[in-house]
Design an enzyme around this catalytic site. Structure first.
Site, PDB file in Angstrom:
ATOM      1  N   LYS A 204      37.278  35.538  25.031  1.00  0.00           N
ATOM      2  CA  LYS A 204      38.510  36.079  24.341  1.00  0.00           C
ATOM      3  C   LYS A 204      39.977  36.261  23.947  1.00  0.00           C
ATOM      4  CE  LYS A 204      41.054  38.616  28.216  1.00  0.00           C
ATOM      5  NZ  LYS A 204      41.793  38.283  27.845  1.00  0.00           N
ATOM      6  N   ASN A 205      39.838  35.046  24.539  1.00  0.00           N
ATOM      7  CA  ASN A 205      41.558  34.345  24.625  1.00  0.00           C
ATOM      8  C   ASN A 205      41.444  33.839  22.932  1.00  0.00           C
ATOM      9  OD1 ASN A 205      41.820  35.596  26.936  1.00  0.00           O
ATOM     10  ND2 ASN A 205      41.802  34.131  28.476  1.00  0.00           N
TER      11      ASN A 205
ATOM     12  N   CYS B 136      47.385  41.476  32.359  1.00  0.00           N
ATOM     13  CA  CYS B 136      47.161  41.517  33.976  1.00  0.00           C
ATOM     14  C   CYS B 136      48.026  41.830  34.692  1.00  0.00           C
ATOM     15  CB  CYS B 136      45.966  40.919  34.720  1.00  0.00           C
ATOM     16  SG  CYS B 136      44.570  40.953  33.542  1.00  0.00           S
TER      17      CYS B 136
ATOM     18  N   ARG C 239      55.796  37.184  33.898  1.00  0.00           N
ATOM     19  CA  ARG C 239      54.778  36.676  33.217  1.00  0.00           C
ATOM     20  C   ARG C 239      56.487  36.702  32.234  1.00  0.00           C
ATOM     21  NH1 ARG C 239      49.260  38.601  31.830  1.00  0.00           N
ATOM     22  NH2 ARG C 239      49.134  36.765  31.428  1.00  0.00           N
TER      23      ARG C 239
ATOM     24  N   ASP D 250      41.320  31.776  35.644  1.00  0.00           N
ATOM     25  CA  ASP D 250      41.235  32.822  35.419  1.00  0.00           C
ATOM     26  C   ASP D 250      39.099  32.509  36.377  1.00  0.00           C
ATOM     27  OD1 ASP D 250      43.297  33.711  33.933  1.00  0.00           O
ATOM     28  OD2 ASP D 250      42.229  32.846  31.843  1.00  0.00           O
TER      29      ASP D 250
ATOM     30  N   ARG E  15      38.136  45.408  29.810  1.00  0.00           N
ATOM     31  CA  ARG E  15      38.866  44.088  28.391  1.00  0.00           C
ATOM     32  C   ARG E  15      38.400  42.946  28.424  1.00  0.00           C
ATOM     33  NH1 ARG E  15      44.431  43.686  31.902  1.00  0.00           N
ATOM     34  NH2 ARG E  15      43.951  42.325  29.995  1.00  0.00           N
TER      35      ARG E  15
HETATM   36  C1  EPZ Z   1      46.597  32.954  29.437  1.00  0.00           C
HETATM   37  O1  EPZ Z   1      47.900  33.413  29.312  1.00  0.00           O
HETATM   38  C2  EPZ Z   1      45.279  33.467  29.215  1.00  0.00           C
HETATM   39  N1  EPZ Z   1      45.391  34.705  28.155  1.00  0.00           N
HETATM   40  C3  EPZ Z   1      45.700  34.433  30.869  1.00  0.00           C
HETATM   41  O2  EPZ Z   1      44.473  34.641  31.149  1.00  0.00           O
HETATM   42  C4  EPZ Z   1      45.534  32.718  31.594  1.00  0.00           C
HETATM   43  O3  EPZ Z   1      45.076  33.259  32.859  1.00  0.00           O
HETATM   44  C5  EPZ Z   1      46.647  32.116  31.300  1.00  0.00           C
HETATM   45  O4  EPZ Z   1      46.756  31.873  29.887  1.00  0.00           O
HETATM   46  C6  EPZ Z   1      46.241  30.545  32.023  1.00  0.00           C
HETATM   47  O5  EPZ Z   1      45.429  29.790  31.204  1.00  0.00           O
HETATM   48  C7  EPZ Z   1      45.490  34.838  27.042  1.00  0.00           C
HETATM   49  O6  EPZ Z   1      44.943  34.252  26.705  1.00  0.00           O
HETATM   50  C8  EPZ Z   1      46.019  36.084  26.423  1.00  0.00           C
HETATM   51  P1  EPZ Z   1      50.584  30.917  29.968  1.00  0.00           P
HETATM   52  P2  EPZ Z   1      49.506  33.152  29.411  1.00  0.00           P
HETATM   53  O7  EPZ Z   1      51.972  31.441  29.111  1.00  0.00           O
HETATM   54  O8  EPZ Z   1      49.184  32.675  27.470  1.00  0.00           O
HETATM   55  C9  EPZ Z   1      54.320  30.256  33.091  1.00  0.00           C
HETATM   56  C10 EPZ Z   1      43.043  36.570  32.024  1.00  0.00           C
HETATM   57  O9  EPZ Z   1      42.219  36.236  32.724  1.00  0.00           O
HETATM   58  N2  EPZ Z   1      55.306  30.564  31.797  1.00  0.00           N
HETATM   59  O10 EPZ Z   1      49.661  29.719  30.010  1.00  0.00           O
HETATM   60  O11 EPZ Z   1      50.000  34.608  29.685  1.00  0.00           O
HETATM   61  C11 EPZ Z   1      53.520  31.425  33.599  1.00  0.00           C
HETATM   62  O12 EPZ Z   1      54.666  32.980  34.096  1.00  0.00           O
HETATM   63  C12 EPZ Z   1      44.587  35.899  31.228  1.00  0.00           C
HETATM   64  O13 EPZ Z   1      41.800  36.534  30.658  1.00  0.00           O
HETATM   65  C13 EPZ Z   1      56.937  30.684  31.449  1.00  0.00           C
HETATM   66  O14 EPZ Z   1      57.170  30.382  32.657  1.00  0.00           O
HETATM   67  O15 EPZ Z   1      49.581  32.139  30.389  1.00  0.00           O
HETATM   68  C14 EPZ Z   1      52.312  31.340  33.660  1.00  0.00           C
HETATM   69  O16 EPZ Z   1      53.009  30.865  35.252  1.00  0.00           O
HETATM   70  C15 EPZ Z   1      45.038  36.346  32.014  1.00  0.00           C
HETATM   71  N3  EPZ Z   1      57.292  30.442  30.727  1.00  0.00           N
HETATM   72  C16 EPZ Z   1      52.383  29.088  33.429  1.00  0.00           C
HETATM   73  O17 EPZ Z   1      53.618  29.266  32.639  1.00  0.00           O
HETATM   74  C17 EPZ Z   1      56.494  31.169  29.403  1.00  0.00           C
HETATM   75  O18 EPZ Z   1      56.912  31.642  28.224  1.00  0.00           O
HETATM   76  C18 EPZ Z   1      50.811  29.353  32.360  1.00  0.00           C
HETATM   77  O19 EPZ Z   1      51.512  30.883  31.602  1.00  0.00           O
HETATM   78  C19 EPZ Z   1      55.418  31.117  29.560  1.00  0.00           C
HETATM   79  C20 EPZ Z   1      54.813  31.126  30.575  1.00  0.00           C
END
Ligand code: EPZ
Length: 423
Positions: A22-23, A117, A122, A305, A397
């Site tokens: 998916k991702n 989610c 986020r 995840d 989803r």
């Molecule tokens: C991706 O989300 C995945 N979603 C998530 O999977 C997954 O949990 C996550 O990566 C971590 O592996 C998709 O790929 C669509 P991040 P993403 O940016 O990209 C902080 C699932 O269940 N952060 O890696 O949104 C953030 O708050 C989903 O399939 C900032 O501070 O995650 C978090 O604490 C849920 N500023 C950490 O980084 C930013 O600009 C990691 O977030 C971006 C992120």
């Protein structure tokens, strides 16, 4: 509305085919809209609601999208709209990849802020930091991100946090920037590498994906290609954990065992047998497992995840397990539902203290997010009696044909339509 009715207590046996990731797919489809010559044909696309959402969004931008089972062809040569402002965009997280893709191709975009989610705050500050470093002006107005640039020029960008989304989004924009972009402190998840491989196949010049530093030499145009998405690490992890919890022996086909190493290692430590064999993996469990501690981390650490499914498994293992969630601030919403089924779990901030109970008992529970839904299905599979899981639109989803796949392994899950009572 729909819900799943699960009659618990069956062990799992047989084989399950793991779908495309998916991702990875939710990033590769937006990436394909940067192609200005030819058609992209992408297979191993999972049949899930988030993908249908992305397909509708890119169609609304003017792309021609054809779907044939797990293969999608995209003609983005006629794309003529840089405004992605529909309900679908607001509903899902990955719609933010349209910002990087449209900015790269047209040097401007207007994209509604994404949903996704409810697992904590986020922010997208790291995405914005990257776009600005490339020379874009970014502002957020009326719930939408507006970006525009006269030119995008390669830059050195050091991310403050390791972010999957920011790494991919800035990589998309930098693909069509002038000169070289260096991204440091990037995410290394398998889907980062998959998106970079897709981009290279359509003509990008990206090196280092899968390490801490990615170098992108900008190119002028991108051409269609054929590509196959990698298998879903998280779907595979979910079936591995379900087998460990229910007992039995299940072979997962179409996996990359390397991507599953942190999950395999944790399950092995708990007493589960995990046997790798080429692109399949067999999981055997006799139900006699040891409690453990786990901390979620960016890849190659234990993935956030599958934290929720794992905590269901730990809830029935004798002894105390500690789960620390280091990525998301609010990813224990499934715990209150597990408690309704008899689990003994205390949440303190980002830590869950799980004291294993002998058994869970069926109850009506509500999935608050995608992986919470998977955790509750596993709870239903191991519980005594019948469990009703509501809120399954979250599960749809991200998990293709979930009840079909589990039933083929011997589970007893039925999907039914119901009307919510209005009080
Ligand atoms: C991706 O989300 C995945 N979603 C998530 O999977 C997954 O949990 C996550 O990566 C971590 O592996 C998709 O790929 C669509 P991040 P993403 O940016 O990209 C902080 C699932 O269940 N952060 O890696 O949104 C953030 O708050 C989903 O399939 C900032 O501070 O995650 C978090 O604490 C849920 N500023 C950490 O980084 C930013 O600009 C990691 O977030 C971006 C992120």
């Amino acid at each position: 509305m729909e819900k799943l009715i699960i009659n618990g207590g069956h062990s799992l046996h047989g084989t399950v085919d793991i779908s495309g990731a998916k991702n990875a797919a939710v990033a590769i489809l937006p990436a394909s809209i940067m192609v200005n010559k030819g058609i992209s044909i992408i297979d191993n696309i999972p049949d899930i609601a988030d993908i249908h959402c992305i397909e509708r969004i890119i169609e609304s931008l003017g792309c021609k999208v054809n779907i044939n089972n797990d293969c999608v062809s995209i003609d983005s040569t006629c794309l003529n709209n840089i405004n992605a402002c529909t309900d679908d965009v607001r509903k899902m997280r990955a719609s933010y990849y349209l910002i990087g893709a449209l900015l790269g191709r047209f040097k401007k975009a207007r994209v509604e802020l994404p949903g996704g989610c409810p697992i904590g705050v986020r922010p997208i500050d790291q995405h914005i930091k990257g776009f600005e470093a490339l020379g874009a002006h970014v502002n957020i107005e009326h719930g939408a991100v507006n970006v525009h640039a006269d030119r995008l020029i390669g830059a050195n960008i050091f991310f403050d946090v390791v972010s999957v989304g920011a790494t991919i989004n800035v990589m998309l924009a930098a693909t069509l920037a002038e000169g070289v972009t260096t991204l440091e402190n990037v995410a290394k998840e398998p889907h980062i590498v998959d998106v970079a491989n897709f981009l290279n196949t359509i003509g990008a010049n990206i090196k280092g994906a899968g390490t801490d530093v990615i170098r992108i030499s900008g190119v002028k145009e991108l051409s269609g290609c054929s590509y196959s998405v990698i298998p879903d690490q998280i779907e595979a992890g979910t079936y591995m954990i379900a087998t460990a919890a229910c007992g039995g022996e299940v072979t997962l086909n179409n996996v990359i065992p390397k991507h599953l190493e942190s999950i395999s290692a944790k399950l092995t430590e708990m007493g589960v047998q995990v046997i790798e064999n080429g692109d399949s993996i067999t999981v055997k469990s006799n139900g006699k497992l040891k409690c453990t501690n786990v901390k979620t981390l960016p890849y190659p650490g234990f993935p956030t995840d599958v934290q929720q499914p794992l905590s269901t498994l730990l809830s029935i293992i004798n002894g105390r397990s500690i789960v620390n969630e280091s990525i998301w601030e609010s990813r224990f919403k499934h715990v209150d539902e597990l408690k309704k089924m008899g689990a003994n779990i205390k949440v303190e901030g980002r830590t869950a203290i799980i004291d294993g109970v002998k058994r869970l008992t069926g109850a009506t529970v509500l999935a608050s997010d995608l992986r919470a839904g998977a955790a509750l299905i596993i709870a239903g599979l191991i519980a005594e009696g019948t469990t009703e899981v509501k809120g399954i639109d979250h599960i749809d989803r991200g998990y293709p044909n979930i009840e079909y796949k589990f039933n083929k392994l011997g589970a007893d899950i039925v999907r039914i339509t119901y009307n919510e009572e209005v009080l």
